[in-house]
Every structure is written in C-alpha cells, then in structure tokens.
Design a protein around this motif. Structure first.
Motif, PDB file in Angstrom:
ATOM      1  N   GLN A   1       0.819  -1.210   0.000  1.00  0.00           N
ATOM      2  CA  GLN A   1       0.000   0.000   0.000  1.00  0.00           C
ATOM      3  C   GLN A   1       0.852   1.259   0.000  1.00  0.00           C
ATOM      4  OE1 GLN A   1      -2.918  -0.207   3.247  1.00  0.00           O
ATOM      5  NE2 GLN A   1      -4.495  -0.130   1.674  1.00  0.00           N
ATOM      6  N   ALA A   2       1.976   1.214   0.703  1.00  0.00           N
ATOM      7  CA  ALA A   2       2.862   2.377   0.756  1.00  0.00           C
ATOM      8  C   ALA A   2       3.621   2.566  -0.550  1.00  0.00           C
ATOM      9  CB  ALA A   2       3.848   2.221   1.916  1.00  0.00           C
ATOM     10  N   PHE A   3       3.910   1.477  -1.232  1.00  0.00           N
ATOM     11  CA  PHE A   3       4.767   1.520  -2.410  1.00  0.00           C
ATOM     12  C   PHE A   3       3.998   1.814  -3.696  1.00  0.00           C
ATOM     13  CE2 PHE A   3       8.215  -0.046  -5.174  1.00  0.00           C
ATOM     14  CZ  PHE A   3       9.295   0.477  -4.501  1.00  0.00           C
ATOM     15  N   GLU A   4       2.785   1.292  -3.808  1.00  0.00           N
ATOM     16  CA  GLU A   4       2.022   1.424  -5.056  1.00  0.00           C
ATOM     17  C   GLU A   4       1.767   2.873  -5.478  1.00  0.00           C
ATOM     18  OE1 GLU A   4      -0.817  -1.954  -6.512  1.00  0.00           O
ATOM     19  OE2 GLU A   4      -1.256  -1.544  -4.400  1.00  0.00           O
ATOM     20  N   PRO A   5       1.375   3.776  -4.566  1.00  0.00           N
ATOM     21  CA  PRO A   5       1.154   5.161  -4.998  1.00  0.00           C
ATOM     22  C   PRO A   5       2.409   5.814  -5.579  1.00  0.00           C
ATOM     23  CG  PRO A   5       0.171   4.782  -2.842  1.00  0.00           C
ATOM     24  CD  PRO A   5       1.001   3.580  -3.150  1.00  0.00           C
ATOM     25  N   VAL A   6       3.576   5.426  -5.075  1.00  0.00           N
ATOM     26  CA  VAL A   6       4.829   5.980  -5.595  1.00  0.00           C
ATOM     27  C   VAL A   6       5.038   5.528  -7.037  1.00  0.00           C
ATOM     28  CG1 VAL A   6       7.324   6.095  -5.284  1.00  0.00           C
ATOM     29  CG2 VAL A   6       5.819   6.021  -3.284  1.00  0.00           C
ATOM     30  N   LEU A   7       4.801   4.253  -7.296  1.00  0.00           N
ATOM     31  CA  LEU A   7       4.923   3.744  -8.663  1.00  0.00           C
ATOM     32  C   LEU A   7       3.942   4.456  -9.590  1.00  0.00           C
ATOM     33  CD1 LEU A   7       5.218  -0.103  -7.975  1.00  0.00           C
ATOM     34  CD2 LEU A   7       7.068   1.490  -8.500  1.00  0.00           C
ATOM     35  N   LYS A   8       2.710   4.616  -9.118  1.00  0.00           N
ATOM     36  CA  LYS A   8       1.680   5.261  -9.932  1.00  0.00           C
ATOM     37  C   LYS A   8       2.055   6.705 -10.242  1.00  0.00           C
ATOM     38  CE  LYS A   8      -3.317   5.997 -10.114  1.00  0.00           C
ATOM     39  NZ  LYS A   8      -4.607   5.820  -9.385  1.00  0.00           N
ATOM     40  N   ARG A   9       2.646   7.388  -9.263  1.00  0.00           N
ATOM     41  CA  ARG A   9       3.029   8.786  -9.438  1.00  0.00           C
ATOM     42  C   ARG A   9       4.028   8.947 -10.583  1.00  0.00           C
ATOM     43  NH1 ARG A   9       5.808  10.558  -4.408  1.00  0.00           N
ATOM     44  NH2 ARG A   9       3.842   9.821  -3.525  1.00  0.00           N
ATOM     45  N   TYR A  10       4.871   7.942 -10.762  1.00  0.00           N
ATOM     46  CA  TYR A  10       5.886   8.000 -11.818  1.00  0.00           C
ATOM     47  C   TYR A  10       5.465   7.243 -13.077  1.00  0.00           C
ATOM     48  CZ  TYR A  10       9.056  10.169  -8.511  1.00  0.00           C
ATOM     49  OH  TYR A  10       9.634  11.046  -7.622  1.00  0.00           O
ATOM     50  N   GLY A  11       4.183   6.932 -13.171  1.00  0.00           N
ATOM     51  CA  GLY A  11       3.657   6.315 -14.376  1.00  0.00           C
ATOM     52  C   GLY A  11       4.070   4.875 -14.587  1.00  0.00           C
ATOM     53  N   ILE A  12       4.387   4.169 -13.507  1.00  0.00           N
ATOM     54  CA  ILE A  12       4.793   2.764 -13.604  1.00  0.00           C
ATOM     55  C   ILE A  12       3.579   1.886 -13.325  1.00  0.00           C
ATOM     56  CG2 ILE A  12       6.303   0.973 -12.680  1.00  0.00           C
ATOM     57  CD1 ILE A  12       8.239   3.229 -11.874  1.00  0.00           C
ATOM     58  N   ALA A  13       3.176   1.122 -14.321  1.00  0.00           N
ATOM     59  CA  ALA A  13       1.988   0.277 -14.193  1.00  0.00           C
ATOM     60  C   ALA A  13       2.364  -1.092 -13.637  1.00  0.00           C
ATOM     61  CB  ALA A  13       1.312   0.115 -15.549  1.00  0.00           C
ATOM     62  N   VAL A  14       1.608  -1.545 -12.655  1.00  0.00           N
ATOM     63  CA  VAL A  14       1.808  -2.874 -12.075  1.00  0.00           C
ATOM     64  C   VAL A  14       0.861  -3.848 -12.764  1.00  0.00           C
ATOM     65  CG1 VAL A  14       1.668  -4.268  -9.985  1.00  0.00           C
ATOM     66  CG2 VAL A  14       2.522  -1.916  -9.859  1.00  0.00           C
ATOM     67  N   ASN A  15       1.425  -4.812 -13.478  1.00  0.00           N
ATOM     68  CA  ASN A  15       0.606  -5.781 -14.211  1.00  0.00           C
ATOM     69  C   ASN A  15       0.047  -6.878 -13.316  1.00  0.00           C
ATOM     70  OD1 ASN A  15       1.270  -4.440 -16.617  1.00  0.00           O
ATOM     71  ND2 ASN A  15       3.131  -5.661 -16.857  1.00  0.00           N
ATOM     72  N   ARG A  16       0.847  -7.293 -12.352  1.00  0.00           N
ATOM     73  CA  ARG A  16       0.454  -8.415 -11.500  1.00  0.00           C
ATOM     74  C   ARG A  16       0.919  -8.195 -10.064  1.00  0.00           C
ATOM     75  NH1 ARG A  16      -2.163  -9.895 -15.218  1.00  0.00           N
ATOM     76  NH2 ARG A  16      -2.475 -11.995 -16.069  1.00  0.00           N
ATOM     77  N   LYS A  17       0.094  -8.652  -9.120  1.00  0.00           N
ATOM     78  CA  LYS A  17       0.513  -8.791  -7.726  1.00  0.00           C
ATOM     79  C   LYS A  17       0.540 -10.285  -7.445  1.00  0.00           C
ATOM     80  CE  LYS A  17      -1.749  -4.535  -6.262  1.00  0.00           C
ATOM     81  NZ  LYS A  17      -2.842  -3.975  -5.430  1.00  0.00           N
ATOM     82  N   ILE A  18       1.711 -10.786  -7.170  1.00  0.00           N
ATOM     83  CA  ILE A  18       1.892 -12.227  -7.004  1.00  0.00           C
ATOM     84  C   ILE A  18       2.225 -12.502  -5.545  1.00  0.00           C
ATOM     85  CG2 ILE A  18       3.258 -14.221  -7.723  1.00  0.00           C
ATOM     86  CD1 ILE A  18       3.731 -12.659 -10.383  1.00  0.00           C
ATOM     87  N   LEU A  19       1.362 -13.264  -4.884  1.00  0.00           N
ATOM     88  CA  LEU A  19       1.494 -13.476  -3.447  1.00  0.00           C
ATOM     89  C   LEU A  19       1.832 -14.925  -3.123  1.00  0.00           C
ATOM     90  CD1 LEU A  19      -1.603 -11.457  -2.159  1.00  0.00           C
ATOM     91  CD2 LEU A  19       0.750 -10.653  -2.453  1.00  0.00           C
ATOM     92  N   PHE A  20       2.702 -15.080  -2.130  1.00  0.00           N
ATOM     93  CA  PHE A  20       3.028 -16.391  -1.576  1.00  0.00           C
ATOM     94  C   PHE A  20       2.498 -16.456  -0.144  1.00  0.00           C
ATOM     95  CE2 PHE A  20       6.256 -15.706  -4.819  1.00  0.00           C
ATOM     96  CZ  PHE A  20       6.323 -16.940  -5.457  1.00  0.00           C
ATOM     97  N   GLU A  21       2.260 -17.660   0.317  1.00  0.00           N
ATOM     98  CA  GLU A  21       1.881 -17.829   1.718  1.00  0.00           C
ATOM     99  C   GLU A  21       3.058 -17.455   2.612  1.00  0.00           C
ATOM    100  OE1 GLU A  21      -1.003 -18.524   3.066  1.00  0.00           O
ATOM    101  OE2 GLU A  21      -2.010 -18.740   1.129  1.00  0.00           O
TER     102      GLU A  21
END
Length: 205
Positions: free
Chosen positions: A16-36
């Motif tokens: 949550q803290a990191f995603e807005p920073v990526l968005k601000r610089y126009g970096i699109a996240v294609n996938r969120k891949i989670l492990f247990e």
C-alpha cells in the motif's frame, strides 16, 4: 512490472505504501503475485506463481514482510526455476517495519555481506541505511527518560509510530504557540479560521 509479496497485514501495508509511488511516476503494475507466509522454496516452485512471473513480468519488485526470510527463499526458488537476471530485473526495496533492527543487506561494519553478494548478485537492492541507526531512536528515548519513562513503558515494536506521534504533537504545539503570540488569545489555537488568517498574514509579509 510485477509486485511479489506474501499474504499478511505487514506485507499488505508495504505494498500500500509503495504502489502510490509507482503510480506517481507512471509505472503500471501488471500483476501482484502473493506467496503464503509459511511458504518454502519447494512451495514457491510448485505453487504456479513462478509461471505467472515468467508470463507477465520483466521487472519484478519483491517486498516480503520480515517475519521470515522469504526474500532469500524467493531468490533461491527463482534461480532454480531458471529466472535469469539477464531476462528479468529483480528489485528488492527494503522498507523499515516495526522496531529498529539490523539491515538485511548490510553487515555491522557496513560492508556488504558475502552471503548477500551470492544471493542477490545482479539484482537491485534499495536499502534505507538511515532507518537502521540510532539517530532517531536515541533522542526520542532520552526525551522519554526526561519525563520519567523508559523503554519498558512503550511498545518498541511500534517505535516509529511513537516518533511520528511525538512529531505531530510538537508541530501542533509550535503552531499553537505561534498563533497565541500573534493573537494573544488562547481560543485562537482551536479556531481553524484564526490559523488560516495567521498563515495568510505570514505569506503577505
């Protein structure tokens, strides 16, 4: 770009803290891949997430919580799966969480650990070195001692929360004193309009 993390509240807060920073610089996240959170290297190899990384990623940002050394496990699993650093860019940003602790990438003598060199070769490591020293912690603890409190009286796992709260109260106190000095009225401190008027006068001057 894919974000790789684990299930759990701590990891979720990091994302949550990191995603807005990526968005601000126009970096699109294609996938969120989670492990247990309890995943082993073998679990990572067999769970299908590696196939997802291969299919949808070229840049992989890895942010696991620090409850277990999932980051090193992921590196081992990705190497065994054949995810080459020549085909993928692996970025490991370290975000401080909880109590002040040792950096996962830097040794006590501030030299890069041999194991880290082996594990994270040809990867991008982003480490907040200021987050792991006592320049923030020590002055705060000294202030606590000045009012008769010590570390037993607070939850050290949330030390940065206490520091942020202290800074917020300090800002409020400084602003309140400034307004009282200008208006001579204590009621002005709780009057939002008075706060704005003082700021506007400062701007005009």
């Amino acid at each position: 770009v894919s974000l790789v993390s684990n299930v759990g509240a701590s990891a979720f807060e990091k994302i949550q803290a990191f995603e807005p920073v990526l968005k601000r610089y126009g970096i699109a996240v294609n996938r969120k891949i989670l492990f247990e959170e309890t995943a082993t290297v073998q679990d990572m190899l067999n769970g299908g997430q590696m196939e997802e990384i291969v299919a949808h990623s070229r840049v992989v940002i890895v942010m696991f919580s620090s409850t277990r050394d999932l980051t090193a496990m992921f590196r081992e699993a990705s190497a065994k799966y054949g995810l080459s650093e020549t085909e993928f860019v692996f970025i490991f940003p370290w975000l401080q969480e909880g109590a002040n602790g040792a950096s996962p990438f830097v040794g006590s003598d501030t030299s890069i650990l041999d194991k880290v060199k082996q594990t994270y070769g040809n990867c991008i490591l982003i480490d907040d070195t200021n987050g792991f020293d006592d320049r923030m912690i020590k002055p705060f603890m000294e202030r606590l001692a000045s009012v008769g409190l010590d570390e037993k009286d607070i939850d050290l796992t949330n030390i940065y929360g206490y520091i942020a709260l202290f800074d917020a109260f300090k800002m409020l106190a400084v602003a309140g004193r400034r307004i009282m000095d200008k208006t001579g009225q204590f009621s002005s401190v709780t009057d939002g309009q008075s706060d704005v008027e003082c700021d506007e006068k400062d701007d005009d001057s």
